[in-house]
Write a protein that holds these residues in place. Sequence first.
Motif, mmCIF file in Angstrom:
data_model
loop_
_atom_site.group_PDB
_atom_site.id
_atom_site.type_symbol
_atom_site.label_atom_id
_atom_site.label_comp_id
_atom_site.label_asym_id
_atom_site.label_seq_id
_atom_site.Cartn_x
_atom_site.Cartn_y
_atom_site.Cartn_z
ATOM 1 N N PHE A 78 6.293 36.324 13.456
ATOM 2 C CA PHE A 78 4.955 36.439 12.453
ATOM 3 C C PHE A 78 4.891 37.786 12.372
ATOM 4 N N GLY A 79 5.063 38.575 12.851
ATOM 5 C CA GLY A 79 4.914 40.321 12.734
ATOM 6 C C GLY A 79 3.592 40.415 13.221
ATOM 7 N N GLU A 80 2.890 41.388 12.895
ATOM 8 C CA GLU A 80 1.757 41.952 13.046
ATOM 9 C C GLU A 80 0.516 41.114 12.481
ATOM 10 N N MET A 81 -0.635 41.133 12.988
ATOM 11 C CA MET A 81 -1.665 40.180 12.867
ATOM 12 C C MET A 81 -2.373 41.204 11.716
ATOM 13 N N ASN A 82 -2.794 40.755 10.532
ATOM 14 C CA ASN A 82 -3.760 41.208 9.451
ATOM 15 C C ASN A 82 -5.078 41.802 9.861
ATOM 16 N N GLU A 83 -5.651 42.540 9.407
ATOM 17 C CA GLU A 83 -6.844 43.206 9.738
ATOM 18 C C GLU A 83 -8.033 42.362 9.936
ATOM 19 N N TYR A 84 -7.967 41.124 9.137
ATOM 20 C CA TYR A 84 -8.967 40.022 9.284
ATOM 21 C C TYR A 84 -8.724 39.345 10.556
ATOM 22 N N ARG A 85 -7.870 39.112 10.910
ATOM 23 C CA ARG A 85 -7.316 38.285 12.090
ATOM 24 C C ARG A 85 -7.900 39.292 13.197
#
Length: 116
Positions: A78-85
């Motif tokens: 999945f990679g890194e979580m986005n800023e919103y998450r």
Amino acid sequence: IFRETLSERGVRVMTGLGKYFRQIDKNRNGFLSQAALKEAQRVFHLEMPKGDFESLWLILDDSKSDKVDYGEFTHAVFGEMNEYRKAFVRKAYMKLDFNKTGSVPVVDVIKCYCAK
């Protein structure tokens, strides 16, 4: 290749993989063997050429321990979580850590969470 295959069928496959891995992890250590990952690929119809699987395993098993941490596996896919998450997770954590101790005991989670 693995990420592309997963993205075609989305979150349901990843959720199913998580459940499957927890079921086969009999000693609850959170690690996957190469055989377990190959079997999961077969069960979830995520087959890939042998050479591609070996390359994937070399990337995932960077410690050369013949096992892969399930959390690291999901992070690799999945990679890194986005800023919103990330902001959402921080907000939820701040609500759970109402004593501002920096850790959240299960007792505090139970006070805030109802699975119904």
